[in-house]
Design an enzyme around this catalytic site. Structure first.
Site, PDB file in Angstrom:
ATOM      1  N   LYS A  40       0.695  -1.274  -0.113  1.00 19.04           N
ATOM      2  CA  LYS A  40      -0.080  -0.092   0.065  1.00 19.04           C
ATOM      3  C   LYS A  40       0.839   1.254  -0.089  1.00 19.04           C
ATOM      4  O   LYS A  40       0.647   2.076  -0.752  1.00 19.04           O
ATOM      5  CB  LYS A  40      -0.942  -0.101   1.227  1.00 19.04           C
ATOM      6  CG  LYS A  40      -2.001  -1.058   1.164  1.00 19.04           C
ATOM      7  CD  LYS A  40      -2.893  -1.112   2.343  1.00 19.04           C
ATOM      8  CE  LYS A  40      -2.253  -1.547   3.632  1.00 19.04           C
ATOM      9  NZ  LYS A  40      -1.860  -2.707   3.909  1.00 19.04           N
ATOM     10  N   THR A  41       1.897   1.135   0.774  1.00 22.72           N
ATOM     11  CA  THR A  41       2.779   2.550   0.849  1.00 22.72           C
ATOM     12  C   THR A  41       3.509   2.526  -0.388  1.00 22.72           C
ATOM     13  O   THR A  41       3.684   3.527  -1.081  1.00 22.72           O
ATOM     14  CB  THR A  41       3.944   2.184   2.033  1.00 22.72           C
ATOM     15  OG1 THR A  41       3.166   1.927   3.070  1.00 22.72           O
ATOM     16  CG2 THR A  41       4.579   3.551   2.128  1.00 22.72           C
ATOM     17  N   ASP A  62      -1.516   6.585   6.257  1.00 24.39           N
ATOM     18  CA  ASP A  62      -1.291   5.282   6.642  1.00 24.39           C
ATOM     19  C   ASP A  62      -2.337   5.159   7.676  1.00 24.39           C
ATOM     20  O   ASP A  62      -2.351   5.996   8.568  1.00 24.39           O
ATOM     21  CB  ASP A  62       0.105   4.743   7.037  1.00 24.39           C
ATOM     22  CG  ASP A  62       0.229   3.492   6.668  1.00 24.39           C
ATOM     23  OD1 ASP A  62      -0.650   2.785   6.202  1.00 24.39           O
ATOM     24  OD2 ASP A  62       1.373   2.864   6.903  1.00 24.39           O
ATOM     25  N   THR A  85      -5.882  -1.192   7.033  1.00 27.31           N
ATOM     26  CA  THR A  85      -5.855  -2.844   7.024  1.00 27.31           C
ATOM     27  C   THR A  85      -7.630  -3.214   7.352  1.00 27.31           C
ATOM     28  O   THR A  85      -7.926  -4.281   7.442  1.00 27.31           O
ATOM     29  CB  THR A  85      -4.951  -3.612   8.150  1.00 27.31           C
ATOM     30  OG1 THR A  85      -5.131  -2.356   9.290  1.00 27.31           O
ATOM     31  CG2 THR A  85      -3.484  -3.187   7.803  1.00 27.31           C
ATOM     32  N   ARG A 108       6.477  -8.173   1.316  1.00 26.88           N
ATOM     33  CA  ARG A 108       7.524  -7.837   2.617  1.00 26.88           C
ATOM     34  C   ARG A 108       8.062  -9.045   3.151  1.00 26.88           C
ATOM     35  O   ARG A 108       9.091  -9.119   3.540  1.00 26.88           O
ATOM     36  CB  ARG A 108       6.796  -7.148   3.663  1.00 26.88           C
ATOM     37  CG  ARG A 108       7.523  -6.934   4.960  1.00 26.88           C
ATOM     38  CD  ARG A 108       6.740  -5.916   6.025  1.00 26.88           C
ATOM     39  NE  ARG A 108       6.814  -4.632   5.659  1.00 26.88           N
ATOM     40  CZ  ARG A 108       5.670  -3.854   5.927  1.00 26.88           C
ATOM     41  NH1 ARG A 108       4.561  -4.317   6.191  1.00 26.88           N
ATOM     42  NH2 ARG A 108       5.760  -2.729   5.173  1.00 26.88           N
TER      43      ARG A 108
HETATM   44  N1  ATP Z   1       3.964  -5.393  -5.779  1.00 23.74           N
HETATM   45  C1  ATP Z   1       5.222  -5.324  -5.484  1.00 23.74           C
HETATM   46  N2  ATP Z   1       6.525  -5.703  -6.173  1.00 23.74           N
HETATM   47  C2  ATP Z   1       7.406  -5.563  -5.537  1.00 23.74           C
HETATM   48  N3  ATP Z   1       7.758  -5.422  -4.414  1.00 23.74           N
HETATM   49  C3  ATP Z   1       6.844  -5.270  -3.498  1.00 23.74           C
HETATM   50  C4  ATP Z   1       5.507  -5.036  -3.952  1.00 23.74           C
HETATM   51  N4  ATP Z   1       4.780  -4.929  -2.958  1.00 23.74           N
HETATM   52  C5  ATP Z   1       5.577  -4.546  -1.852  1.00 23.74           C
HETATM   53  N5  ATP Z   1       6.643  -4.640  -2.104  1.00 23.74           N
HETATM   54  C6  ATP Z   1       7.693  -4.873  -1.301  1.00 23.74           C
HETATM   55  O1  ATP Z   1       7.083  -5.151  -0.049  1.00 23.74           O
HETATM   56  C7  ATP Z   1       7.584  -4.079   0.808  1.00 23.74           C
HETATM   57  C8  ATP Z   1       6.564  -3.820   1.845  1.00 23.74           C
HETATM   58  O2  ATP Z   1       5.484  -2.855   1.055  1.00 23.74           O
HETATM   59  P1  ATP Z   1       4.884  -1.697   1.540  1.00 23.74           P
HETATM   60  O3  ATP Z   1       5.483  -1.087   2.551  1.00 23.74           O
HETATM   61  O4  ATP Z   1       4.398  -0.874   0.418  1.00 23.74           O
HETATM   62  O5  ATP Z   1       3.570  -2.445   2.144  1.00 23.74           O
HETATM   63  P2  ATP Z   1       2.135  -1.959   2.841  1.00 23.74           P
HETATM   64  O6  ATP Z   1       0.984  -2.529   2.193  1.00 23.74           O
HETATM   65  O7  ATP Z   1       2.183  -0.323   2.857  1.00 23.74           O
HETATM   66  O8  ATP Z   1       2.547  -2.235   4.429  1.00 23.74           O
HETATM   67  P3  ATP Z   1       2.178  -1.561   5.684  1.00 23.74           P
HETATM   68  O9  ATP Z   1       0.732  -1.041   5.622  1.00 23.74           O
HETATM   69  O10 ATP Z   1       2.492  -2.595   6.687  1.00 23.74           O
HETATM   70  O11 ATP Z   1       3.382  -0.518   5.836  1.00 23.74           O
HETATM   71  C9  ATP Z   1       8.424  -3.149   0.136  1.00 23.74           C
HETATM   72  O12 ATP Z   1       9.684  -3.061   0.544  1.00 23.74           O
HETATM   73  C10 ATP Z   1       8.202  -3.321  -1.255  1.00 23.74           C
HETATM   74  O13 ATP Z   1       9.563  -3.506  -1.594  1.00 23.74           O
END
Ligand code: ATP
Length: 347
Positions: free
Chosen positions: A70-71, A115, A164, A223
């Site tokens: 998401k981030t 977030d 989430t 992740r």
């Molecule tokens: N589609 C994708 N392709 C490649 N790497 C990804 C992808 N999605 C996520 N990642 C990797 O996974 C890690 C976590 O992603 P991210 O921080 O964007 O998740 P999130 O959903 O925002 O989690 P949170 O809400 O816990 O912060 C990042 O380091 C990123 O490199």
């Protein structure tokens, strides 16, 4: 509040200091973003159409379990729009004044990323309604009967909210997002691509079977895939010649207690409590959480989504129920009717 599950290696939540590493591995463009084809295509249309019309796109809500990107997507929205991004989170916006300060500093077209938006305090949330709709905030000056409200114009911006728990968002807030992207767990072949991409960036030599094995045990979560890759790399460097093969991946994952399906200790504790203490259920999530010594929200938001997806746990109106695969995964014979009989160990 979402706590940190017991087993850190497989937690979908970021570990201390892991954010910096994630920055290196984050895809920076939509074309580099692996998986989530539906959200990607929808978002592409929203962004392209806004670009052509020369206006900021609708506000975007991204919903799904932690660690699915998401981030990363929020940052990609800003990059695709050639815009700056400001980052904050729901819990940081305790007072409406915190949000007012943030909003009034935005330049035209900026992306504001919030977030955990479901955890925003009520007064800040109410301020957000007007900001999202009319690009205006009402700042209240003074207290009591003499208090006056001064309208303040803010630059047109795009809000990207991540949650989430989209169910915990109030109706009025949810309605103000023009686009909602529901993030799904990744398929193994998509995580395989994530692992191979990250290995290339981190200069890790890995063969096809090695990356497939890591992908398969990553609970549908990039992740976790990236974290397992780093742990397997450590093993490969210390114990063998640095190359990650199937055998090396298996041996390394055994050291880190990552099971065949990628379930972590908390997942297994939940399944085990469900089966051993509650005869397979149904049991309420609060009771289950007490049994494993965790917060109900952690069990609900971090652990359950994957167990449901893996077909091990069912959420029913009467409570959580272990499926036959859950019993089998624990090496037990499922009862002939799920509400019958206690556990029977295989010989
Ligand atoms: N589609 C994708 N392709 C490649 N790497 C990804 C992808 N999605 C996520 N990642 C990797 O996974 C890690 C976590 O992603 P991210 O921080 O964007 O998740 P999130 O959903 O925002 O989690 P949170 O809400 O816990 O912060 C990042 O380091 C990123 O490199």
């Amino acid at each position: 509040m979402t706590g940190q599950p017991a087993d850190e290696t497989l937690s979908a939540l970021p570990q201390l200091g892991e954010r910096e590493m994630e920055t290196t591995l984050r895809p920076s463009r939509l074309s580099e973003f692996i998986g989530q084809p539906r959200v990607r295509e929808q978002l592409e249309l929203v962004l392209e159409s806004a670009r052509r019309r020369g206006v900021p796109p609708d506000h975007v809500l991204l919903s799904g379990p932690p660690g699915l990107g998401k981030t990363s997507l929020a940052m990609i929205v800003a990059a695709e729009l050639d815009a700056s991004i400001r980052i904050t989170s729901g819990p940081a916006l305790e007072r409406a004044g915190d949000l007012a300060a943030m909003l009034s500093n935005l330049a035209e077209g900026d992306v504001l990323f919030i977030d955990e938006i479901h955890r925003i305090a009520r007064p800040a949330e109410e301020m957000l309604y007007l900001a999202m709709e009319d690009f205006r905030v009402d700042v209240v000056v003074g207290k009591g009967p003499g208090a006056t409200s001064i309208p303040l114009e803010i630059a047109p911006f795009t809000l990207v909210g991540a949650t989430t728990r989209s169910g915990a968002l109030t109706g009025p807030l949810r309605d103000r997002f023009g686009f909602t992207g529901q993030m799904e767990f990744y398929a193994d072949h998509e995580l395989d691509q994530v692992v191979r991409r990250s290995a290339k960036i981190l200069d890790i030599e890995i063969d096809a079977e090695g990356s497939a094995e890591i992908a398969r045990r990553s609970r549908g979560t990039p992740r976790i895939a990236n974290r397992l890759l780093r742990r397997v790399r450590d093993y490969a460097e210390v114990r063998v010649d640095g190359r990650v093969t199937l055998e090396v991946a298996r041996a390394a994952l055994a050291v880190y207690d990552v099971d065949e399906l990628g379930l972590d200790r908390l997942d297994r504790a939940v399944l085990s409590a469900l089966v051993h203490s509650f005869g397979g259920g149904p049991v309420g999530v609060a009771t289950l959480a007490v049994a494993v010594g965790e917060e109900p929200t952690t069990v609900e938001e971090v652990c359950e989504p994957y167990l449901v997806r893996a077909g091990m746990l069912a959420r029913t109106p009467r409570g959580r129920v272990a499926t036959a695969s859950a019993w089998e995964h624990l090496g037990l014979r499922p009862p002939s009717r799920p509400d019958q009989a206690g556990p029977t160990l295989f010989d």
